[in-house]
Scaffold this motif. Sequence first.
Motif, PDB file in Angstrom:
ATOM      1  N   TYR A   7      50.400  31.082   6.542  1.00  0.00           N
ATOM      2  CA  TYR A   7      49.248  30.624   5.873  1.00  0.00           C
ATOM      3  C   TYR A   7      47.882  30.821   6.211  1.00  0.00           C
ATOM      4  O   TYR A   7      46.881  30.182   5.770  1.00  0.00           O
ATOM      5  CB  TYR A   7      49.588  28.850   5.705  1.00  0.00           C
ATOM      6  N   ARG A  58      48.987  41.544   4.065  1.00  0.00           N
ATOM      7  CA  ARG A  58      49.407  40.311   3.445  1.00  0.00           C
ATOM      8  C   ARG A  58      48.558  40.292   1.958  1.00  0.00           C
ATOM      9  O   ARG A  58      49.215  40.041   1.174  1.00  0.00           O
ATOM     10  CB  ARG A  58      48.974  38.890   4.310  1.00  0.00           C
ATOM     11  N   GLU A  59      47.554  40.564   1.898  1.00  0.00           N
ATOM     12  CA  GLU A  59      46.881  40.617   0.583  1.00  0.00           C
ATOM     13  C   GLU A  59      47.305  41.435  -0.069  1.00  0.00           C
ATOM     14  O   GLU A  59      47.478  41.209  -1.395  1.00  0.00           O
ATOM     15  CB  GLU A  59      45.005  40.981   1.040  1.00  0.00           C
ATOM     16  N   GLU A  73      50.710  40.273  -1.693  1.00  0.00           N
ATOM     17  CA  GLU A  73      50.675  39.064  -2.551  1.00  0.00           C
ATOM     18  C   GLU A  73      49.875  39.600  -3.865  1.00  0.00           C
ATOM     19  O   GLU A  73      50.498  39.051  -4.804  1.00  0.00           O
ATOM     20  CB  GLU A  73      49.294  38.167  -1.893  1.00  0.00           C
ATOM     21  N   SER A  74      49.140  40.464  -3.851  1.00  0.00           N
ATOM     22  CA  SER A  74      48.312  40.958  -5.196  1.00  0.00           C
ATOM     23  C   SER A  74      48.727  42.225  -5.803  1.00  0.00           C
ATOM     24  O   SER A  74      48.168  42.170  -6.970  1.00  0.00           O
ATOM     25  CB  SER A  74      46.939  41.113  -4.867  1.00  0.00           C
ATOM     26  N   TYR A 115      58.067  38.280   2.603  1.00  0.00           N
ATOM     27  CA  TYR A 115      56.682  37.595   2.397  1.00  0.00           C
ATOM     28  C   TYR A 115      56.107  37.742   1.083  1.00  0.00           C
ATOM     29  O   TYR A 115      55.671  36.947   0.460  1.00  0.00           O
ATOM     30  CB  TYR A 115      55.611  38.194   3.419  1.00  0.00           C
ATOM     31  N   ARG A 116      56.485  38.923   0.499  1.00  0.00           N
ATOM     32  CA  ARG A 116      56.049  39.249  -1.012  1.00  0.00           C
ATOM     33  C   ARG A 116      56.822  38.288  -1.855  1.00  0.00           C
ATOM     34  O   ARG A 116      56.264  38.017  -2.777  1.00  0.00           O
ATOM     35  CB  ARG A 116      56.400  40.902  -1.182  1.00  0.00           C
ATOM     36  N   PHE A 174      55.148  34.887  -1.480  1.00  0.00           N
ATOM     37  CA  PHE A 174      53.669  34.572  -1.638  1.00  0.00           C
ATOM     38  C   PHE A 174      53.163  35.617  -2.877  1.00  0.00           C
ATOM     39  O   PHE A 174      51.816  35.491  -3.422  1.00  0.00           O
ATOM     40  CB  PHE A 174      53.018  34.802  -0.589  1.00  0.00           C
ATOM     41  N   GLY A 175      54.153  36.483  -3.386  1.00  0.00           N
ATOM     42  CA  GLY A 175      53.583  37.517  -4.423  1.00  0.00           C
ATOM     43  C   GLY A 175      53.070  36.817  -5.653  1.00  0.00           C
ATOM     44  O   GLY A 175      53.859  35.887  -5.955  1.00  0.00           O
ATOM     45  N   ARG A 176      52.055  37.404  -6.091  1.00  0.00           N
ATOM     46  CA  ARG A 176      51.740  37.028  -7.564  1.00  0.00           C
ATOM     47  C   ARG A 176      51.959  37.710  -8.787  1.00  0.00           C
ATOM     48  O   ARG A 176      51.595  38.886  -8.441  1.00  0.00           O
ATOM     49  CB  ARG A 176      50.043  36.732  -7.529  1.00  0.00           C
TER      50      ARG A 176
END
Length: 330
Positions: free
Chosen positions: A214, A284-285, A288-289, A324-325, A328-330
């Motif tokens: 986080y 990470r970004e 996530e995106s 992680y994806r 937290f993935g969108r």
Amino acid sequence: MQTVSVIGFDGALASAVTGIIDLFRLAGVTWARIYDDEPHYYFKTRLLTENGKPCKCINGLTLLSDGAWNDPSSIIGNDLVIIPTIGAPIETVLADNPALIAWLGQARHSDAGTVSVASNCTGAFFLAEAGLLDGREATTHWGFSQKFRERYPGVRLDPERLVTVDGPVACAGGGMAWWDLGVYLVERFAGAQVARELAKAFVIDAGRTSQAPYGALQARRYHSDGAILELQDWLDGHFHQVITMQEMANRAGLTERSLMRRFKAATGETPVSYLQILRIENARELLESSRETVEGVVQRVGYEDVSSFSRLFRKHTGLAPGAYRARFGR
């Protein structure tokens, strides 16, 4: 029955106050009700404030107290004292509560291995201000870690840890880490079985150990070294390239030795470890995106070996890239 005294003050985070009281009050109770068993109460809880007055939390809710922490008869020797999250500006709250800080500093806490005082999130600033964390390991919200380090250099801060315990003092990390702190303390005082049942009843992931997933790299820019800030700006646009220590030193106009010393002083990291974290942050970004494959993400942030990057990613975030994806993935 263990007594838990939560300390209330104006500007506290209401959920950190009422939430942890709920956990302790319902340990041994909710699980029993689910299965039609007889509830067993393990904890007595109290909200204590200065002079017993109500406390107005940061969300505008006013909570009535059960007593006063500064009443000599309020706190008994084996009470577990918990300081919740500071929700208002930290410096303002500390300045408004000198009596509480002095009271905490005068408290005598045993080193016999029993936790007698704990904090959640930025509540650790109260414990540090009172001197209770000097020379001890502690954690706080990752976003305020640099401020904490600058203000309390004598504390061994580990902002990636979700919960730390050092002698009689326990600390929890980010705002909702009172879940983790509460379950941990229930286990310490009531046993592992009660803690497991509590976590299941409240649908809490009791396996969390790190707040690193986080965290944000921006916290490492809270310094005033202009040369290092310029180098950080340059690294933002070139992290995916092959970069040597010599090139970073040249960019900063420093020798490698001076760069190492000043970079560590400013950010808490070596230049190489900072570059690794910068790549991980960008990975990470992307995870996530975007829907790019893990292999594609690894290459875009400057690595070729997927397995070695995955090990590094797990070391810093506590999760493999795929996991992680998934979270937290969108």
